[in-house]
Design a protein around this motif. Structure first.
Motif: not given
Length: 233
Positions: A64-82
């Protein structure tokens, strides 16, 4: 159109991670249930099942942590999503620690059985605290699935009941040891079991705090109930 496409991909990935977190929560809930059964019945076989589940819980946390790191790196989420992604990561860590506590209970049950002290211990006294802790974790997972702030606040209030039960149990153990010093070693085992159960409630409380962080953007760790209620208005 491209932005909408990216947004839908992000939502899909986020839903996938959230689903895995709930699966982890269900697995950990099962661990707690089995650990409490092993304790109440002094059943070594069930205790072994709890311990055998620990590597799977650990592996799920890492994935799960690996998947979260991948999403953050690729999607550059907004403040709320982050905030949501960070809270999911912290929730996952707390669920893994709940699994650790369940495994700790199981290992201690096995040690008590092997010592031959199981019949002399008032283990049934732990049932109320154990039921409160497992119930609180279930409520926390339900509230997390719905991002339900009022339910999260209720969980924070209810954690005090587990603390009160733990304190009451400690007082009983002290009396038990004073009346018969031969029970000191066995009573200390029970004390460590009670503390492990109390920690499960603490982790449920942490998850409730993350819900408030996601929805309201307020970090309510170490805040009083009054301050928390003010922050969520």
């Amino acid at each position: 159109m491209a932005d909408k496409h990216l947004s839908s991909q992000f939502d899909s990935e986020l839903n996938g991670v959230s689903t895995r977190v709930m699966e982890l929560g269900g697995l950990v809930e099962s661990q707690i249930s089995q650990a409490i059964f092993a304790l109440s019945q002094f059943n070594a076989e069930v205790a072994d099942q709890v311990i055998a589940t620990e590597p799977k819980v650990n592996a799920m946390e890492v994935q799960i942590d690996h998947d979260l790191s991948s999403i953050i790196a690729r999607r550059q989420p907004t403040a709320r999503d982050l905030r949501l992604l960070i809270a999911i990561s912290k929730t996952t860590a707390n669920l893994e620690r709940v699994g650790d506590e369940a495994a700790k209970v199981a290992r201690m049950v096995k040690a008590i059985i092997q010592s031959g002290a199981s019949r002399s211990l008032p283990a049934s006294e732990l049932r109320v605290e154990a039921d409160l802790a497992s119930g609180l974790l279930r409520k926390a997972l339900d509230a997390f699935a719905r991002l339900d702030v009022p339910a999260a606040v209720a969980i924070l209030k209810e954690d005090d009941l587990i603390d009160q039960e733990f304190d009451g149990f400690v007082r009983k153990l002290i009396t038990y040891m004073m009346e018969d010093p031969r029970t000191i070693s066995a009573s200390l085992d029970l004390l460590f079991l009670a503390k492990a159960i109390e920690r499960i409630g603490d982790h449920a409380k942490n998850i409730a705090e993350f819900i408030i962080y996601i929805v309201k953007g307020a970090d309510v760790r170490h805040a009083s109930i009054e301050e928390i209620e003010s922050a969520v208005r």
